[in-house]
Write an enzyme that holds these catalytic residues in place. Structure first.
Site, PDB file in Angstrom:
ATOM      1  N   SER A 136      -3.796 -34.549 -16.176  1.00 35.96           N
ATOM      2  CA  SER A 136      -2.699 -35.433 -16.880  1.00 35.96           C
ATOM      3  C   SER A 136      -2.856 -34.579 -17.906  1.00 35.96           C
ATOM      4  O   SER A 136      -3.356 -33.721 -18.489  1.00 35.96           O
ATOM      5  CB  SER A 136      -3.455 -36.873 -17.182  1.00 35.96           C
ATOM      6  OG  SER A 136      -4.233 -36.676 -18.159  1.00 35.96           O
ATOM      7  N   LYS A 137      -1.544 -35.260 -18.760  1.00 35.58           N
ATOM      8  CA  LYS A 137      -0.952 -34.523 -20.007  1.00 35.58           C
ATOM      9  C   LYS A 137      -2.002 -34.719 -21.311  1.00 35.58           C
ATOM     10  O   LYS A 137      -2.663 -33.831 -21.771  1.00 35.58           O
ATOM     11  CB  LYS A 137       0.253 -35.139 -20.513  1.00 35.58           C
ATOM     12  CG  LYS A 137       0.931 -34.548 -21.460  1.00 35.58           C
ATOM     13  CD  LYS A 137       2.186 -35.431 -21.819  1.00 35.58           C
ATOM     14  CE  LYS A 137       1.948 -36.499 -22.953  1.00 35.58           C
ATOM     15  NZ  LYS A 137       3.105 -36.964 -23.165  1.00 35.58           N
ATOM     16  N   ARG A 138      -2.912 -35.815 -20.918  1.00 33.49           N
ATOM     17  CA  ARG A 138      -3.907 -36.150 -21.974  1.00 33.49           C
ATOM     18  C   ARG A 138      -5.169 -35.381 -21.593  1.00 33.49           C
ATOM     19  O   ARG A 138      -5.862 -34.891 -22.737  1.00 33.49           O
ATOM     20  CB  ARG A 138      -4.374 -37.576 -21.508  1.00 33.49           C
ATOM     21  CG  ARG A 138      -3.895 -38.550 -22.745  1.00 33.49           C
ATOM     22  CD  ARG A 138      -3.973 -39.895 -22.213  1.00 33.49           C
ATOM     23  NE  ARG A 138      -2.601 -40.394 -21.870  1.00 33.49           N
ATOM     24  CZ  ARG A 138      -2.608 -40.815 -20.562  1.00 33.49           C
ATOM     25  NH1 ARG A 138      -3.487 -40.730 -19.669  1.00 33.49           N
ATOM     26  NH2 ARG A 138      -1.320 -40.942 -19.928  1.00 33.49           N
ATOM     27  N   GLY A 191      -5.127 -32.039 -21.172  1.00 38.03           N
ATOM     28  CA  GLY A 191      -4.785 -31.078 -21.977  1.00 38.03           C
ATOM     29  C   GLY A 191      -5.070 -30.856 -23.119  1.00 38.03           C
ATOM     30  O   GLY A 191      -6.100 -30.299 -23.932  1.00 38.03           O
ATOM     31  N   ASP A 242       5.526 -36.656 -29.949  1.00 41.03           N
ATOM     32  CA  ASP A 242       4.385 -36.338 -29.479  1.00 41.03           C
ATOM     33  C   ASP A 242       4.376 -34.880 -28.808  1.00 41.03           C
ATOM     34  O   ASP A 242       5.237 -34.613 -28.228  1.00 41.03           O
ATOM     35  CB  ASP A 242       4.138 -37.379 -28.102  1.00 41.03           C
ATOM     36  CG  ASP A 242       2.756 -37.140 -27.473  1.00 41.03           C
ATOM     37  OD1 ASP A 242       1.791 -36.633 -28.099  1.00 41.03           O
ATOM     38  OD2 ASP A 242       2.671 -37.736 -26.388  1.00 41.03           O
TER      39      ASP A 242
END
Ligand code: GLU
Length: 506
Positions: free
Chosen positions: A261-263, A265, A284
């Site tokens: 997920s983006k998180r 990263g 963001d």
């Protein structure tokens, strides 16, 4: 039959590396078969529209060198390639489905839907769907009858069109990666096909457009597998299953904990998007592979290997080699683990592999983007070749090469001081004298002179090399120190030694 593949992103944000891998596999397959690769922008959900996202997708594809043959920018015979510009096309297909009795008008307000969900909620079924269990209790054309339905539509009442999922049907298709996949219709809900604003939902639009754009093969992420039964039914009702593209649902890309997920990263400090992306609504920021210092060749190469290999141990492939070697039947079913260290390894290999002139150009861009004024290309090319082994990312060149362009601002004197003495200071005073008298200036001579003088003075040359390095570089890294001296020249070498001696005396 012409091979036609497509990438159909919704312009709602940054482009995840999984999205680029989807592009890549579609692209490779089209190229390899002399076909066409299409970009179609799926922007029918106006509530999720994000300004700038489409231009960003184009920039990412350009950076990766995966240019579509047809698309909103390129044009083509099957346009428009933006779904928002095709609104009128879809309505007629929705009406055709209604006429065939496989779709219906539904007038339920958001409040009525909410009420239904609450009323039918049970512990086994915590989020009831609009399906065969409830549809006959709702406000729709199946219940209300033709006359009442027409009356409401003429009076301007808002409606959506829903697919009527058949009872107890097994829906099957053959996936190029997963083989035969089947779904029971009893678990599928009556998805909305046309929304109250007259826009189609993704389900209707994707089927209609794949048909009208003559898509022969559609490879998409595994997260779309659950939508497949609705799409298959739409194909069956509208165009015939024999016209349906060959599908492949690509394995998930896994991060340190499940789906990447983006998180992840942000949490683990690696990029997940192709390029930097700042969400215009939330501000963001998510880091991109490009700005992190990846070469597009390495990024593409790494992505190709996330779920595929050619059956040998070869890992480094150019795009042309991938076009040649890629095959869908070697794509794994299981999720592919993204390993950032491995991604950097690919980049390092590509830095080594790139033609020196080409690498030099890219290093120049990276250095100037950090505010460095560049000297002539020949000098930069030599510097690039000297330090490239130490660079994993393009952005590493700045730190690894800065002292070739600028006198270091700080020196790691603490690494010299403990073993510093007046003999060593004397050595460098004399070395300056010797350097000043040199007419030829090359690393071998500089090294020989250095060693001879050290022997004369009875000091081990090895003990003098670290101080010399710190004088020139500022710290304990870099290629051979005499090569550095050769590169920066007599005047600068002497200046840096003198500066350091002053600081060491102080
Ligand atoms: N619009 C979908 C997306 O955003 C496309 C999925 C598909 O390829 O069918 O990924």
């Amino acid at each position: 039959m012409e091979i036609r593949t497509r990438f159909a992103p919704s312009p709602t944000g940054g482009l995840h590396l999984g999205g680029v891998r989807t592009v890549l596999y579609n692209y490779l397959f089209a190229r390899q078969n002399g076909g066409k690769f299409i970009l179609r922008i799926e922007d029918t959900d106006q509530t999720r529209f994000v300004p700038g996202a489409e231009a960003y997708i184009n920039d990412c594809l350009n950076w990766c060198g995966l240019k579509p043959d047809e698309g909103p920018e390129t044009g083509g015979h099957y346009g428009p390639y933006r779904q928002s510009a095709r609104k009128d096309i879809y309505k007629k297909f929705a009406e055709e489905l209604i006429a065939k009795g496989v779709a219906y008008y539904a007038f339920d307000s958001p409040e009525a839907l909410e009420k239904m969900r609450n009323a039918f909620k049970t512990t086994e079924n915590p989020s009831p769907q609009y399906d065969r269990q409830v549809r006959m209790k709702m406000q729709n054309s199946l219940n209300l009858g033709e006359a009442e339905t027409q009356k409401r539509i003429s009076a301007g009442e808002a409606y959506v069109v829903r697919i009527k999922i058949p009872d107890d049907e097994t829906i099957r298709f053959n996936d190029m990666i997963h083989g035969e996949v089947s779904f029971e219709s009893s678990v599928v809900d009556d998805k909305v096909l046309l929304k109250a604003d007259g826009m189609p939902t993704y389900h209707l639009a994707v089927v209609v457009d794949d048909y009208l754009m003559k898509v022969s093969h559609a490879f998409r992420g595994e997260e779309w597998l659950s939508s497949a039964p609705v799409h298959i039914l739409l194909w069956k009702y509208l165009f015939g299953l024999d016209k349906m593209p060959q599908w492949a649902h690509l394995p998930l890309i896994l991060g340190p904990n499940g789906k990447l997920s983006k998180r992840d990263g942000a949490k683990y400090g690696f990029p997940v998007f192709a390029m930097n992306w700042t969400d215009p609504k939330t501000n963001d920021f998510t880091e991109g592979f490009k700005e992190k210092g990846f070469l597009p060749e390495a990024f593409i190469n790494m992505l190709a290997m996330l779920g595929w290999n050619d059956g040998t141990t070869q890992e480094i492939f150019t795009l042309d080699e991938l076009i040649d070697k890629f095959s869908m039947d070697r794509v794994h079913r299981a999720g592919a683990k993204f390993d950032y260290e491995k991604a950097k390894w690919f980049n390092q290999e590509w830095i080594k592999k790139l033609d020196p002139d080409d690498l030099c150009k890219r290093v120049a861009m990276s250095l100037t983007s950090k505010g460095l004024n560049l000297p002539d290309v020949n000098y930069l090319k030599k510097v690039t070749e000297l330090v490239k082994e130490r660079c994993t990312l393009l952005s590493d060149f700045y730190d690894q090469a800065l002292y070739f362009f600028k006198t270091p601002e700080t020196l790691d004197l603490e690494s010299i001081k403990p073993k510093w003495n007046s003999e060593k200071a004397g050595f460098f005073d004399d070395y300056i004298q010797w350097l000043s008298a040199q007419t030829a200036w090359n690393s071998q001579d500089l090294e020989t002179g250095f060693k001879n003088l050290a022997i004369q003075k009875n000091i081990k040359p090895g003990e003098l090399q670290l101080p010399f390095r710190i004088m020139l570089v500022g710290a304990k890294f870099g290629p051979a120190v005499f090569q550095i001296a050769e590169m920066i020249g007599a005047e600068e070498t002497i200046k840096r030694i003198k500066n350091a001696l002053i600081l060491l005396h102080a």
